[in-house]
Design an enzyme around this catalytic site. Sequence first.
Site, PDB file in Angstrom:
ATOM      1  N   ARG A 202     -16.574 -24.441  19.286  1.00  0.00           N
ATOM      2  CA  ARG A 202     -18.620 -24.032  19.574  1.00  0.00           C
ATOM      3  C   ARG A 202     -19.262 -24.441  20.382  1.00  0.00           C
ATOM      4  O   ARG A 202     -20.816 -23.904  21.208  1.00  0.00           O
ATOM      5  CB  ARG A 202     -18.578 -23.519  18.762  1.00  0.00           C
TER       6      ARG A 202
ATOM      7  N   ASP B   9     -39.704 -38.578  -1.708  1.00  0.00           N
ATOM      8  CA  ASP B   9     -39.074 -37.366  -1.879  1.00  0.00           C
ATOM      9  C   ASP B   9     -40.000 -36.723  -1.501  1.00  0.00           C
ATOM     10  O   ASP B   9     -41.001 -36.578  -2.109  1.00  0.00           O
ATOM     11  CB  ASP B   9     -38.951 -36.915  -3.628  1.00  0.00           C
TER      12      ASP B   9
ATOM     13  N   ARG C 206     -24.889 -19.201   7.940  1.00  0.00           N
ATOM     14  CA  ARG C 206     -26.383 -20.065   7.988  1.00  0.00           C
ATOM     15  C   ARG C 206     -27.535 -19.254   7.592  1.00  0.00           C
ATOM     16  O   ARG C 206     -28.296 -19.216   8.861  1.00  0.00           O
ATOM     17  CB  ARG C 206     -26.080 -20.942   9.749  1.00  0.00           C
TER      18      ARG C 206
ATOM     19  N   LYS D 173     -35.407 -22.814   9.542  1.00  0.00           N
ATOM     20  CA  LYS D 173     -35.678 -22.937  10.223  1.00  0.00           C
ATOM     21  C   LYS D 173     -36.725 -22.815  11.922  1.00  0.00           C
ATOM     22  O   LYS D 173     -37.376 -23.003  12.124  1.00  0.00           O
ATOM     23  CB  LYS D 173     -34.409 -23.977  11.187  1.00  0.00           C
TER      24      LYS D 173
ATOM     25  N   ARG E  68     -19.779 -31.203   4.811  1.00  0.00           N
ATOM     26  CA  ARG E  68     -19.679 -29.433   4.858  1.00  0.00           C
ATOM     27  C   ARG E  68     -18.358 -29.807   5.335  1.00  0.00           C
ATOM     28  O   ARG E  68     -17.508 -28.825   5.412  1.00  0.00           O
ATOM     29  CB  ARG E  68     -20.891 -29.368   5.983  1.00  0.00           C
TER      30      ARG E  68
ATOM     31  N   PRO F  12     -23.253 -37.991   8.212  1.00  0.00           N
ATOM     32  CA  PRO F  12     -23.027 -37.782   7.098  1.00  0.00           C
ATOM     33  C   PRO F  12     -22.815 -36.518   5.889  1.00  0.00           C
ATOM     34  O   PRO F  12     -21.430 -35.916   6.362  1.00  0.00           O
ATOM     35  CB  PRO F  12     -23.711 -38.629   5.808  1.00  0.00           C
ATOM     36  N   SER F  13     -24.396 -35.590   6.001  1.00  0.00           N
ATOM     37  CA  SER F  13     -24.607 -34.465   5.598  1.00  0.00           C
ATOM     38  C   SER F  13     -23.265 -33.424   6.528  1.00  0.00           C
ATOM     39  O   SER F  13     -22.648 -32.583   5.670  1.00  0.00           O
ATOM     40  CB  SER F  13     -25.161 -33.572   5.509  1.00  0.00           C
TER      41      SER F  13
ATOM     42  N   TYR G 163     -30.501 -21.596   6.182  1.00  0.00           N
ATOM     43  CA  TYR G 163     -30.993 -22.495   6.596  1.00  0.00           C
ATOM     44  C   TYR G 163     -31.645 -22.467   8.184  1.00  0.00           C
ATOM     45  O   TYR G 163     -32.735 -22.594   8.337  1.00  0.00           O
ATOM     46  CB  TYR G 163     -29.779 -22.957   7.123  1.00  0.00           C
TER      47      TYR G 163
HETATM   48  P1  NAD Z   1     -28.356 -35.990   7.118  1.00  0.00           P
HETATM   49  O1  NAD Z   1     -28.836 -34.173   6.947  1.00  0.00           O
HETATM   50  O2  NAD Z   1     -26.431 -36.232   7.087  1.00  0.00           O
HETATM   51  O3  NAD Z   1     -29.652 -37.110   6.116  1.00  0.00           O
HETATM   52  C1  NAD Z   1     -30.394 -36.192   5.682  1.00  0.00           C
HETATM   53  C2  NAD Z   1     -30.621 -37.077   5.336  1.00  0.00           C
HETATM   54  O4  NAD Z   1     -31.839 -36.861   4.213  1.00  0.00           O
HETATM   55  C3  NAD Z   1     -30.092 -38.294   3.747  1.00  0.00           C
HETATM   56  O5  NAD Z   1     -30.298 -39.867   4.265  1.00  0.00           O
HETATM   57  C4  NAD Z   1     -30.812 -37.763   2.434  1.00  0.00           C
HETATM   58  O6  NAD Z   1     -31.133 -38.860   1.682  1.00  0.00           O
HETATM   59  C5  NAD Z   1     -32.278 -36.928   2.786  1.00  0.00           C
HETATM   60  N1  NAD Z   1     -32.923 -36.621   2.191  1.00  0.00           N
HETATM   61  C6  NAD Z   1     -32.428 -35.217   1.554  1.00  0.00           C
HETATM   62  N2  NAD Z   1     -33.443 -34.938   0.365  1.00  0.00           N
HETATM   63  C7  NAD Z   1     -34.636 -35.491   0.453  1.00  0.00           C
HETATM   64  C8  NAD Z   1     -35.618 -34.858   0.011  1.00  0.00           C
HETATM   65  N3  NAD Z   1     -36.257 -33.916  -0.622  1.00  0.00           N
HETATM   66  N4  NAD Z   1     -36.718 -36.063   0.056  1.00  0.00           N
HETATM   67  C9  NAD Z   1     -36.193 -37.040   0.836  1.00  0.00           C
HETATM   68  N5  NAD Z   1     -34.880 -37.294   2.084  1.00  0.00           N
HETATM   69  C10 NAD Z   1     -33.619 -36.265   1.447  1.00  0.00           C
HETATM   70  O7  NAD Z   1     -28.723 -36.095   8.867  1.00  0.00           O
HETATM   71  P2  NAD Z   1     -29.403 -35.372   9.943  1.00  0.00           P
HETATM   72  O8  NAD Z   1     -27.286 -34.457   9.425  1.00  0.00           O
HETATM   73  O9  NAD Z   1     -28.695 -36.083  11.037  1.00  0.00           O
HETATM   74  O10 NAD Z   1     -30.101 -34.282   9.541  1.00  0.00           O
HETATM   75  C11 NAD Z   1     -31.582 -34.606   9.840  1.00  0.00           C
HETATM   76  C12 NAD Z   1     -32.068 -33.419   9.996  1.00  0.00           C
HETATM   77  O11 NAD Z   1     -31.552 -32.575  11.679  1.00  0.00           O
HETATM   78  C13 NAD Z   1     -31.755 -31.959   9.016  1.00  0.00           C
HETATM   79  O12 NAD Z   1     -33.539 -31.650   9.046  1.00  0.00           O
HETATM   80  C14 NAD Z   1     -31.178 -31.085  10.100  1.00  0.00           C
HETATM   81  O13 NAD Z   1     -30.983 -29.875   9.187  1.00  0.00           O
HETATM   82  C15 NAD Z   1     -31.861 -31.231  11.087  1.00  0.00           C
HETATM   83  N6  NAD Z   1     -30.023 -30.565  12.388  1.00  0.00           N
HETATM   84  C16 NAD Z   1     -28.898 -31.548  11.627  1.00  0.00           C
HETATM   85  C17 NAD Z   1     -28.076 -31.102  12.782  1.00  0.00           C
HETATM   86  C18 NAD Z   1     -26.013 -31.443  12.312  1.00  0.00           C
HETATM   87  O14 NAD Z   1     -25.513 -31.268  13.118  1.00  0.00           O
HETATM   88  N7  NAD Z   1     -26.733 -32.532  11.539  1.00  0.00           N
HETATM   89  C19 NAD Z   1     -28.065 -29.797  13.566  1.00  0.00           C
HETATM   90  C20 NAD Z   1     -29.048 -29.291  13.823  1.00  0.00           C
HETATM   91  C21 NAD Z   1     -30.737 -29.947  12.935  1.00  0.00           C
END
Ligand code: NAD
Length: 247
Positions: free
Chosen positions: A207, A60, A146, A153, A190, A185-186, A149
Amino acid sequence: MRTTFAGKTAVITAAANGIGRASALALAARGADVIATDIDGDGVAALADEQAGITAQRLDVMDSNAIDELVQNNPRIDILVNCAGWVHDGSILDCDEEAWDRSFALNAKAMYRITKAVLPGMLETGTGAIVNIASIVSSEKGAPRRFAYGASKAAIIGMTKSIAADFVQDGIRCNAICPGTVQSPSLEDRLRATGDFDKALAAFQQRQPMGRLGTPEEIAEMVCYLASDMAGFTTGQAFAVDGGWSI
Ligand code: NAD
């Protein structure tokens, strides 16, 4: 020059899903010893079963003691990929202090914490590559709903540049990646949370000027480049991999 990470150890946060998972697979496929961490211990354990070169560790990123323990147990870390992040959905008017604090705690402070723990070992070896996953929604671009967020970021980009400037003469490089909307997955959670998955997906696709979402693998390629010696002259930068959203 061919990218190889043989003999290099990489730690990745949030590696059970999405961009972190794809990055773990890509770095391991190119020869790195990958320590895939996530709060979801079972998720990274499954990933480690899937590909040689990946070790799973539940972590974590909000837990300082666990981070210190990880670094003590792995004194040589060559590559750190900071991927953990959280999306608060809403404008400033929807953002209470709890949401603001959580956004900064998970997206920015956790990154500060783990980077501070890993850096001394990198300085000892005189080499290190840090790759921070920010977002195009940051100081690069605003997007509706956002607020916290984007602000958190943007902090990552500032941190990236500060770390790069402080350690540019010590063999340490620190860069950020700013993804556009990427399948994960996240993201699906959403989209579901809007109440109309298909409509929300269509809006997110529209977009993106390319008319589609990115894949985690497309972001992982940039992770590999920035983590590699091929990017040896590159530090302190924020790279958009966003399907043209920020053009
Ligand atoms: P995701 O959000 O689907 O998965 C996130 C992972 O983070 C999960 O496996 C979860 O268990 C883990 N997690 C959550 N809380 C945690 C904690 N406290 N400690 C350790 N692990 C934890 O993956 P994603 O969408 O690929 O996002 C990964 C990164 O990319 C994030 O920082 C996100 O903001 C960034 N990002 C994502 C997108 C997008 O559209 N998916 C766009 C821009 C930036």
